[in-house]
Design an enzyme around this catalytic site. Structure first.
Site, short mmCIF file in Angstrom:
data_model
loop_
_atom_site.label_atom_id
_atom_site.label_comp_id
_atom_site.label_asym_id
_atom_site.label_seq_id
_atom_site.Cartn_x
_atom_site.Cartn_y
_atom_site.Cartn_z
N GLY A 35 13.18 -52.37 -14.12
CA GLY A 35 12.16 -51.94 -15.07
C GLY A 35 10.83 -51.74 -14.37
O GLY A 35 10.66 -52.11 -13.20
N LEU A 36 9.91 -51.16 -15.10
CA LEU A 36 8.58 -50.87 -14.55
C LEU A 36 7.87 -52.13 -14.10
O LEU A 36 8.18 -53.24 -14.57
CB LEU A 36 7.72 -50.22 -15.65
N SER A 37 6.91 -51.98 -13.22
CA SER A 37 6.02 -53.10 -12.87
C SER A 37 5.35 -53.57 -14.17
O SER A 37 4.88 -52.75 -14.96
CB SER A 37 4.97 -52.60 -11.87
N GLY A 38 5.35 -54.86 -14.40
CA GLY A 38 4.74 -55.40 -15.61
C GLY A 38 5.64 -55.41 -16.82
O GLY A 38 5.25 -55.85 -17.90
N SER A 39 6.86 -54.91 -16.66
CA SER A 39 7.78 -54.88 -17.83
C SER A 39 8.24 -56.29 -18.18
O SER A 39 8.64 -56.55 -19.32
CB SER A 39 8.98 -53.96 -17.55
N GLY A 40 8.24 -57.20 -17.21
CA GLY A 40 8.62 -58.59 -17.51
C GLY A 40 9.79 -59.11 -16.70
O GLY A 40 10.32 -60.19 -17.00
N LYS A 41 10.18 -58.40 -15.65
CA LYS A 41 11.35 -58.81 -14.85
C LYS A 41 11.19 -60.23 -14.30
O LYS A 41 12.09 -61.07 -14.45
CB LYS A 41 11.57 -57.84 -13.67
N SER A 42 10.06 -60.50 -13.66
CA SER A 42 9.86 -61.82 -13.03
C SER A 42 9.79 -62.91 -14.09
O SER A 42 10.40 -63.98 -13.93
CB SER A 42 8.58 -61.85 -12.20
N SER A 109 13.66 -51.03 -8.84
CA SER A 109 14.86 -50.20 -8.60
C SER A 109 14.84 -48.94 -9.48
O SER A 109 15.64 -48.82 -10.40
CB SER A 109 16.14 -51.01 -8.77
N1 PPS Z 1 3.65 -48.19 -5.00
C1 PPS Z 1 4.18 -49.21 -5.67
N2 PPS Z 1 5.08 -48.98 -6.67
C2 PPS Z 1 5.62 -50.01 -7.32
N3 PPS Z 1 5.35 -51.33 -7.08
C3 PPS Z 1 4.45 -51.60 -6.10
C4 PPS Z 1 3.83 -50.57 -5.36
N4 PPS Z 1 3.00 -51.15 -4.46
C5 PPS Z 1 3.08 -52.47 -4.62
N5 PPS Z 1 3.97 -52.76 -5.60
C6 PPS Z 1 4.37 -54.14 -5.94
O1 PPS Z 1 5.70 -54.26 -5.42
C7 PPS Z 1 6.58 -54.74 -6.42
C8 PPS Z 1 7.84 -53.87 -6.52
O2 PPS Z 1 8.71 -54.10 -5.46
P1 PPS Z 1 10.26 -53.78 -5.63
O3 PPS Z 1 10.88 -54.25 -4.37
O4 PPS Z 1 10.74 -54.36 -6.91
O5 PPS Z 1 10.27 -52.19 -5.72
S1 PPS Z 1 11.52 -51.20 -5.57
O6 PPS Z 1 12.66 -51.79 -6.30
O7 PPS Z 1 11.82 -51.06 -4.14
O8 PPS Z 1 11.08 -49.92 -6.15
C9 PPS Z 1 5.86 -54.65 -7.74
O9 PPS Z 1 6.19 -55.87 -8.39
P2 PPS Z 1 6.47 -55.97 -9.96
O10 PPS Z 1 5.13 -55.73 -10.58
O11 PPS Z 1 6.92 -57.39 -10.12
O12 PPS Z 1 7.50 -54.98 -10.37
C10 PPS Z 1 4.39 -54.51 -7.39
O13 PPS Z 1 3.76 -55.76 -7.48
N1 ADP Z 2 9.14 -60.40 -23.73
C1 ADP Z 2 8.50 -60.49 -22.57
N2 ADP Z 2 9.23 -60.58 -21.44
C2 ADP Z 2 8.61 -60.67 -20.24
N3 ADP Z 2 7.28 -60.69 -20.06
C3 ADP Z 2 6.51 -60.59 -21.16
C4 ADP Z 2 7.09 -60.50 -22.45
N4 ADP Z 2 6.10 -60.43 -23.35
C5 ADP Z 2 4.95 -60.49 -22.64
N5 ADP Z 2 5.19 -60.60 -21.33
C6 ADP Z 2 4.13 -60.69 -20.28
O1 ADP Z 2 4.18 -59.50 -19.51
C7 ADP Z 2 3.87 -59.79 -18.13
C8 ADP Z 2 5.04 -59.33 -17.28
O2 ADP Z 2 4.75 -59.56 -15.93
P1 ADP Z 2 5.89 -59.80 -14.86
O3 ADP Z 2 6.90 -60.77 -15.38
O4 ADP Z 2 5.22 -60.10 -13.56
O5 ADP Z 2 6.59 -58.34 -14.84
P2 ADP Z 2 7.34 -57.61 -13.64
O6 ADP Z 2 8.02 -58.66 -12.81
O7 ADP Z 2 8.30 -56.66 -14.31
O8 ADP Z 2 6.26 -56.89 -12.87
C9 ADP Z 2 3.64 -61.30 -18.04
O9 ADP Z 2 2.25 -61.54 -18.12
C10 ADP Z 2 4.36 -61.83 -19.29
O10 ADP Z 2 3.80 -63.02 -19.78
#
Ligand code: PPS
Ligand code: ADP
Length: 200
Positions: A35-42, A109
């Site tokens: 899922g997108l960055s910030g979608s909630g994967k971690s 991914s």
């Molecule tokens: N250009 C760019 N695009 C997307 N994300 C970026 C980028 N630069 C840094 N980051 C940070 O790297 C995290 C994503 O790494 P991933 O290994 O999950 O990416 S991928 O699966 O290879 O596409 C991602 O973490 P998450 O926010 O947890 O998804 C970001 O914190």
């Molecule tokens: N249902 C939910 N599942 C996961 N995260 C959520 C949800 N609702 C709100 N959030 C918030 O959204 C943010 C997601 O961040 P994070 O888990 O780092 O996402 P990712 O790993 O996809 O970048 C966190 O601040 C989390 O508290």
């Protein structure tokens, strides 16, 4: 098989995966959160691991941010580097499955092809793709690391959702909508799915 593997012969161990699963008291497989960055994967990976740990289930989280600090610290975000990132992570996830654990991988991914490559590393019932669905608007509003703001300002190139694509999974085993449900509710959905499939 990579070309460099052609003169290498597999060496079998005395204890196989089934024996490790038996001693652990549960099966092993890979849960792949995309899922997108910030979608909630971690957040979901952490809460899911916590839930399973308290049920006596052995897991290990592979998280994009963490893996890119070590094993994959030589890779960036071009399509080629993302592919290599996911190839290596797929292989590591497979090792954890061989070791009898549930491996929880949390990676953007973004490409169908790369998710398909990882899926193909596993047997059919060992790879569960979970689409962590959340609108770009909501992810951008959350912006937990301030990365969207920087990407919009042109400070980060190839940022998924802004200047690089995210291809929505077409046939994931499970979709969880983090912009509709809480972290706990999303984890409930995953645990229910795993129980319904007799994986837990
Ligand atoms: N250009 C760019 N695009 C997307 N994300 C970026 C980028 N630069 C840094 N980051 C940070 O790297 C995290 C994503 O790494 P991933 O290994 O999950 O990416 S991928 O699966 O290879 O596409 C991602 O973490 P998450 O926010 O947890 O998804 C970001 O914190
Ligand atoms: N249902 C939910 N599942 C996961 N995260 C959520 C949800 N609702 C709100 N959030 C918030 O959204 C943010 C997601 O961040 P994070 O888990 O780092 O996402 P990712 O790993 O996809 O970048 C966190 O601040 C989390 O508290």
């Amino acid at each position: 098989m990579g070309t460099s593997s052609k003169n290498i012969v597999w060496h079998h161990g005395a204890i196989d995966r089934r024996e490790r699963q038996r001693i652990n008291g549960h099966g092993s497989f890979a849960l792949w959160l995309t899922g997108l960055s910030g979608s909630g994967k971690s957040s979901i990976a952490v809460e899911l691991e916590n839930r399973l740990y308290h049920e006596g289930i052995r897991t290990y989280i592979l998280d994009g941010d963490n893996i890119r600090h070590g094993l994959n610290n030589n890779l960036g975000f071009s399509p080629e580097d993302r592919k290599e990132n996911l190839r290596r992570v797929g292989e590591v996830a497979k090792l954890f499955v061989e070791a009898g654990l549930i491996s929880i991988a949390a990676f953007i991914s973004p490409y169908h092809e790369d998710r398909g490559m990882v899926r193909n590393m596993f047997a059919a019932n060992e790879f569960i793709e979970i689409f962590v669905s959340c609108s770009l608007e909501q992810c951008e509003e959350r912006d937990p690391k301030g990365l969207y703001k920087r990407a919009r300002a042109g400070e980060i190139r190839d940022f998924t959702g802004i200047s690089a694509p995210y291809e929505v999974p077409l046939n994931p085993e499970l979709v969880i909508e983090t912009d509709k449900y809480s972290v706990h509710e999303c984890v409930d959905l995953i645990v229910s799915y795993l129980k319904q499939k007799c994986l837990l």
